[in-house]
Design a protein around this motif. Structure first.
Motif, PDB file in Angstrom:
ATOM      1  N   ILE A  34       0.849  -1.197   0.000  1.00 35.25           N
ATOM      2  CA  ILE A  34       0.000   0.000   0.000  1.00 35.25           C
ATOM      3  C   ILE A  34       0.884   1.247   0.000  1.00 35.25           C
ATOM      4  O   ILE A  34       0.642   2.202  -0.740  1.00 35.25           O
ATOM      5  N   ALA A  35       1.924   1.211   0.833  1.00 36.93           N
ATOM      6  CA  ALA A  35       2.815   2.373   0.904  1.00 36.93           C
ATOM      7  C   ALA A  35       3.491   2.613  -0.448  1.00 36.93           C
ATOM      8  O   ALA A  35       3.583   3.753  -0.921  1.00 36.93           O
ATOM      9  N   GLU A  36       3.911   1.528  -1.100  1.00 34.29           N
ATOM     10  CA  GLU A  36       4.586   1.683  -2.388  1.00 34.29           C
ATOM     11  C   GLU A  36       3.605   2.177  -3.456  1.00 34.29           C
ATOM     12  O   GLU A  36       3.943   3.024  -4.280  1.00 34.29           O
ATOM     13  N   ALA A  37       2.397   1.632  -3.425  1.00 30.29           N
ATOM     14  CA  ALA A  37       1.388   2.072  -4.396  1.00 30.29           C
ATOM     15  C   ALA A  37       1.081   3.545  -4.180  1.00 30.29           C
ATOM     16  O   ALA A  37       0.925   4.317  -5.131  1.00 30.29           O
ATOM     17  N   ASN A  38       1.037   3.941  -2.923  1.00 31.23           N
ATOM     18  CA  ASN A  38       0.774   5.336  -2.603  1.00 31.23           C
ATOM     19  C   ASN A  38       1.889   6.234  -3.116  1.00 31.23           C
ATOM     20  O   ASN A  38       1.635   7.309  -3.664  1.00 31.23           O
ATOM     21  N   THR A  62      -9.226   4.236  -1.916  1.00 31.68           N
ATOM     22  CA  THR A  62      -8.779   3.494  -3.101  1.00 31.68           C
ATOM     23  C   THR A  62      -7.794   2.407  -2.695  1.00 31.68           C
ATOM     24  O   THR A  62      -7.882   1.264  -3.149  1.00 31.68           O
ATOM     25  N   MET A  63      -6.861   2.785  -1.840  1.00 35.40           N
ATOM     26  CA  MET A  63      -5.848   1.819  -1.425  1.00 35.40           C
ATOM     27  C   MET A  63      -6.490   0.665  -0.653  1.00 35.40           C
ATOM     28  O   MET A  63      -6.127  -0.492  -0.830  1.00 35.40           O
ATOM     29  N   LEU A  97      -1.721  -1.482 -13.430  1.00 40.14           N
ATOM     30  CA  LEU A  97      -2.003  -1.037 -12.066  1.00 40.14           C
ATOM     31  C   LEU A  97      -2.490   0.416 -11.982  1.00 40.14           C
ATOM     32  O   LEU A  97      -3.490   0.697 -11.311  1.00 40.14           O
ATOM     33  N   PRO A  98      -1.809   1.384 -12.634  1.00 43.71           N
ATOM     34  CA  PRO A  98      -2.292   2.762 -12.487  1.00 43.71           C
ATOM     35  C   PRO A  98      -3.703   2.935 -13.015  1.00 43.71           C
ATOM     36  O   PRO A  98      -4.497   3.688 -12.441  1.00 43.71           O
ATOM     37  N   ALA A  99      -4.028   2.227 -14.101  1.00 41.08           N
ATOM     38  CA  ALA A  99      -5.382   2.358 -14.648  1.00 41.08           C
ATOM     39  C   ALA A  99      -6.391   1.726 -13.698  1.00 41.08           C
ATOM     40  O   ALA A  99      -7.490   2.251 -13.493  1.00 41.08           O
TER      41      ALA A  99
END
Lengths: 192, 527
Positions: A25-29, A57-58, A73-75
Motif C-alpha cells: 500500500i505504501a509503495e502504491a501510494n 482506493t488503497m 495497475l495505475p489504470a
C-alpha cells in the motif's frame, strides 16, 4: 534529509499485495498517490476529501488484490479513485460547494441523450460500457483522448488543452463533434 | 438513460482503455512492469548536473526522477496587458489582439521544506538569493512532472510542504548555474544536493506563433515561414466548415525518446517554439472525400488501416466483431455497405472484424450416477472443469447426484460445471460469519457460490441499517479444498455483487478468507 532514488515497479507492488504485505500500500501510494489525488481533486475539489478518497482506493485495492490481478495497475487504481470520488460527490451533494467538473460534464453529456429518452428505462450498464469501448475505437485517437480526459478524468477544458497541446477552441470542437457521434453510436446500438 | 449512466459506464471501461486515453503520457504511468521512482534515505551523490534547454527538457525530467531536483520550463500565464512583474523583455504582441505573450521563464522544482531558500551562483560568481516564490503542487501551466517523482519517504508530512517551485525573477542569460539550497536560517544546508543546470542560447531564442485558427492555409503558411518555422498541412478534417480554412494547429513532436515532454509552450493563443520547428496545420477539407467515395474491398484489411481509410474520407466507423475460421483475428470480415458502393461523406460504414476461430465446444456428458473420481477423469478428457459440491445424502459417498449443466448441451472448453456429490449422511459443517456494515437499509440475500454458479447456501438478511453479521453454513469437502464467493443479492434493486471469497479445506476446521470487501462493497449500492 538526503536522498537517493530507488525504483519500484508495478510487479513488485502487486507481489506485495499478493503476499498481504502492507508495504504494498505504501509503495502504491508513493508511485500513484499523486495521480490519484489529482483525479479525485478534479471531481471533489477538496483536498481532504480527495486524500480520503485516495486512502479508500488503497483499501479497496488491498481487498480486491488478490484475487484481482490488474493488468495495468495505475489504470486499475485510477478507475477505483474516479468511481469512489464520483460516489462521494453524489453522496455529499458536492455541487453545492461549486468548483467541481461533474455538473458541467453531466450537462454536456445530456446532449447525447434525446429528450424523449425514457429516463425510467433500466439500462444494462455492461452493454453501455461495451458500446462506449467500441465507440472509442471508432474515433480518431486524439478525439478519444479528449473525450476520456473530459468525462473519465473530469479535466477542465483548459487542462485538456494544455495536456494535449491543443487550443481550447479545438478541444471544445472535438468534444462537441464526439458527443454528436456518440449519440449516433448509442442509437445504432439501440441504447437510446 | 440519464447522463449519470454514461459517467458510470465510463467508470467500468477496461484498464487498457483508461491507460490509453485517460492517463497522461507524461505521468509515470506506463504499462505494468515499467519503473517509477520513489525516494529513500541515503547520503551519497552530493552533486548532480542538469542541462536545461528546450530539447533537453526530457533529460531534466529524467533527472528529476534521478535527483531530488530538476529544472524545467516554467511558463507564465498570458496577461491582458503588460504590467511588469515577471514580464520578459522579449514579450511580443500578437497581430490579432493586444495580448502580451510572455516568454517561458525557468523554474526549478525541488524537494525541500517550505520556507527554505535558494542561492544561485551564475558563471560570473555573482550570487542571487531569493525565497521560493510559492510552494505548490505542480501546476497546470507547467510540464506535468508527477509529484511522486519528488516525494519524500514520509507520508505523515503533507506533500506540498516539500515540493517547492522556484520562479526565477528574470529571464536567465545562457550559462551554467549552480543552485544551492539554504536552510530556513539562510545558511547553506547539507540536507540537499547542489544542482548544476545550464541555460542554452537556444532556450532564449524561441519565437512566438499564433495558432492560425480560421486563417486560409496560404496566409497561415506565409506567417509561419516568416518566423523561421516550417509549415506542414496535415490531412483534412471533417468537411463541416469552409474549405481551406485552418481548423487547428499543432506542433510536430520529435521522434526521439524525449518527445514525451514539451519543447514548446502553448499559452492559450499560440506557441513559443524553437526556430525551425514544424507547425502542422489541420485544414478544413470542404467537400474533399465527399459525395463520390467508392468503398474499397476491405475484406482482410487490418481494422486499424480500414478505420483510418474511412475516417480520412469523412466516414463514421461502426465496429462489430465475429468469430471466423477463415479470417485472421483483427482483420476485416465484411463491410456494410459492401465494397464498390458509392457513399457520401458522413455515412456510417459497419465493419465486422474477426475474433479468430471460435472456441471449441464439447457436449456435456451425463455425470449423474458416476463416482466423483470417474466424473473428474471424464471431465478432464473433455477439457471441462468440474467443481465438487458435497451435500448429505443416503447415496454412497462420492456419487454424483446433480449437475448444473444439462447433459448433451454444447459448451465451450474449460467451462466450469458444478457437480453435487454425496457426502454420506453426516458430513461436517463450517460456519462463516459475514460482516454487514451499518447503513444498509434494504433486504438482501447472501449466497455462497463456487465458480460454476451453484448455490451452496443462502441467508436472507434484513439489517435495517444496523451493523451486524450473517452466518453462512457450508459442508466441508471430504478431500482437498473448495473456494467459493459470497454474493449480496438485492433482488428488488436488481443488483448482486461479490462481497467476500473463502476457501475451506478438508484438513482444517476453519476457513481462509481470500478477500473480504464487506466494509466497502455495500457503499456502492445504488439509490
Amino acid at each position: 534529509m538526503k536522498g537517493r532514488w530507488r525504483t519500484v515497479n508495478d510487479n513488485t507492488i502487486l507481489a506485495l499485495f499478493q503476499e498481504r504485505n502492507e508495504q504494498g500500500i505504501a509503495e502504491a501510494n508513493r508511485a500513484y498517490g499523486g495521480l490519484l489525488h489529482r483525479i479525485a481533486m478534479h471531481i471533489l475539489h477538496d483536498s481532504r476529501d480527495a486524500e480520503e478518497c485516495v486512502n479508500d482506493t488503497m483499501l479497496k485495492a488491498w481487498n480486491a488484490i488478490p484475487p484481482a490481478k490488474p493488468k495495468i495497475l495505475p489504470a486499475f487504481l485510477a478507475k477505483l479513485t474516479r468511481n469512489l470520488a464520483l460516489n462521494r460527490y453524489t453522496a455529499d451533494h458536492a455541487a453545492k460547494r461549486g468548483g467541481s467538473s461533474v455538473p458541467a460534464a453531466l450537462d454536456e453529456l445530456s446532449e447525447c441523450i434525446p429528450s424523449q429518452a425514457d429516463t425510467e428505462q433500466v439500462l444494462d450498464r455492461m452493454a453501455l460500457t461495451a458500446a462506449l469501448e467500441s465507440f472509442l475505437e471508432t474515433i480518431p485517437e486524439q478525439h478519444a483522448k479528449v473525450f476520456m480526459r473530459r468525462y473519465f478524468s473530469m479535466l477542465e477544458i483548459g487542462e485538456i488543452a494544455v495536456e494535449l497541446r491543443l487550443s481550447e477552441n479545438t478541444v471544445k470542437s472535438i468534444l462537441h463533434r464526439t458527443r454528436a457521434k456518440l449519440q449516433i453510436h448509442l442509437e445504432k446500438e439501440e441504447l437510446l | 438513460m440519464k447522463e449519470h449512466d454514461i459517467l458510470d459506464a465510463l467508470g467500468q471501461v477496461s484498464e487498457e482503455t483508461v491507460s490509453k486515453y485517460a492517463l497522461s503520457k507524461s505521468e509515470p504511468l506506463k504499462a505494468a512492469g515499467k519503473e517509477h521512482i520513489t525516494m529513500s534515505k541515503s547520503p551519497d551523490n552530493k552533486k548532480k548536473s542538469v542541462r536545461v534547454n528546450p530539447i533537453g527538457i526530457a533529460a531534466a525530467v529524467a533527472l528529476c526522477i534521478g535527483l531530488n531536483a530538476a529544472v524545467i520550463y516554467g511558463v507564465s500565464r498570458m496577461k491582458q496587458d503588460a504590467d511588469g512583474g515577471l514580464s520578459s523583455p522579449a514579450a511580443q504582441i500578437s497581430e490579432e489582439d493586444s495580448t502580451v505573450h510572455e516568454k517561458p521563464y525557468v523554474q526549478i522544482v525541488d524537494a525541500m521544506p517550505t520556507g527554505a531558500s535558494v542561492r544561485l551562483r551564475n558563471p560570473t560568481e555573482e550570487t542571487v538569493s531569493f525565497n521560493p516564490s510559492f510552494a505548490v503542487l505542480v501546476g497546470d501551466e507547467m510540464l506535468p512532472v508527477n509529484i511522486n517523482d519528488v516525494q519524500i519517504e514520509t507520508s505523515l508530512v503533507p506533500l506540498q510542504s516539500y515540493v517547492t517551485c522556484f520562479n526565477f525573477p528574470k529571464q536567465l542569460p545562457a550559462g551554467t548555474y549552480t543552485m544551492v539550497n539554504l536552510d530556513t536560517e539562510g545558511k547553506t544546508s547539507d540536507d540537499f544536493e547542489e544542482t548544476v543546470f545550464e541555460i542554452s542560447e537556444e532556450f532564449n531564442n524561441m519565437v512566438y506563433i499564433t495558432e492560425q485558427y480560421g486563417k486560409s492555409s496560404d496566409e497561415a503558411i506565409a506567417e509561419i515561414e516568416s518566423k523561421g518555422l516550417i509549415a506542414k498541412i496535415s490531412d483534412a478534417e471533417d468537411n463541416t466548415s469552409v474549405k481551406g480554412r485552418v481548423v487547428y494547429m499543432t506542433i510536430e513532436e520529435s521522434d526521439s525518446e524525449e518527445s514525451d515532454v514539451r519543447s514548446y509552450h502553448y499559452d492559450g493563443y499560440g506557441y513559443w517554439v524553437l526556430p525551425g520547428t514544424t507547425c502542422i496545420l489541420t485544414v478544413d477539407g470542404g467537400d474533399v472525400g465527399g459525395a463520390n467515395y467508392r468503398l474499397p474491398d476491405m475484406v482482410g484489411w487490418d481494422f486499424e488501416v480500414a478505420k483510418e481509410e474511412l475516417l480520412s474520407h469523412g466516414m463514421y466507423v461502426d465496429k462489430r466483431s465475429s468469430y471466423s475460421s477463415e479470417v485472421e483475428a483483427g482483420k476485416v470480415i465484411s463491410t456494410d455497405p459492401e465494397a464498390d458502393t458509392w457513399i457520401v461523406a458522413g455515412s456510417y460504414v459497419q465493419i465486422t472484424v474477426s475474433l479468430g476461430n471460435s472456441p471449441e465446444t464439447v457436449p456435456v456428458p451425463n455425470f449423474v450416477g458416476m463416482d466423483w473420481a470417474k466424473a473428474k477423469i471424464t471431465a478432464d478428457a473433455l477439457k471441462l472443469s468440474v467443481t465438487k459440491i458435497e451435500i448429505p445424502s443416503d447415496e454412497p459417498v462420492g456419487r454424483v447426484l446433480e449437475q448444473n449443466v444439462e447433459p448433451g448441451e454444447e459448451i465451450a472448453e474449460n467451462t466450469v460445471i458444478d457437480l453435487t456429490v454425496s457426502a454420506g449422511k453426516n458430513p461436517e459443517q463450517i460456519s462463516i460469519p459475514v460482516g454487514i456494515p451499518a447503513g444498509v437499509n434494504d433486504k438482501f440475500t447472501l449466497r455462497a457460490k463456487p465458480d460454476g454458479g451453484t448455490v451452496l447456501c443462502e441467508q436472507a438478511c434484513d439489517p435495517q441499517g444496523a451493523a451486524g453479521s450473517a452466518v453462512l453454513t457450508v459442508y466441508k469437502p471430504s478431500e482437498g479444498s473448495m473456494e467459493f464467493t459470497v454474493y449480496a443479492d438485492f433482488t428488488e434493486k436488481g443488483v448482486a455483487f461479490p462481497v467476500a471469497r473463502y476457501e475451506i479445506r478438508s484438513d482444517s476446521d476453519t476457513y481462509e478468507t481470500i478477500f473480504d470487501n464487506t466494509a466497502t462493497a455495500f457503499t456502492e449500492l445504488p439509490e
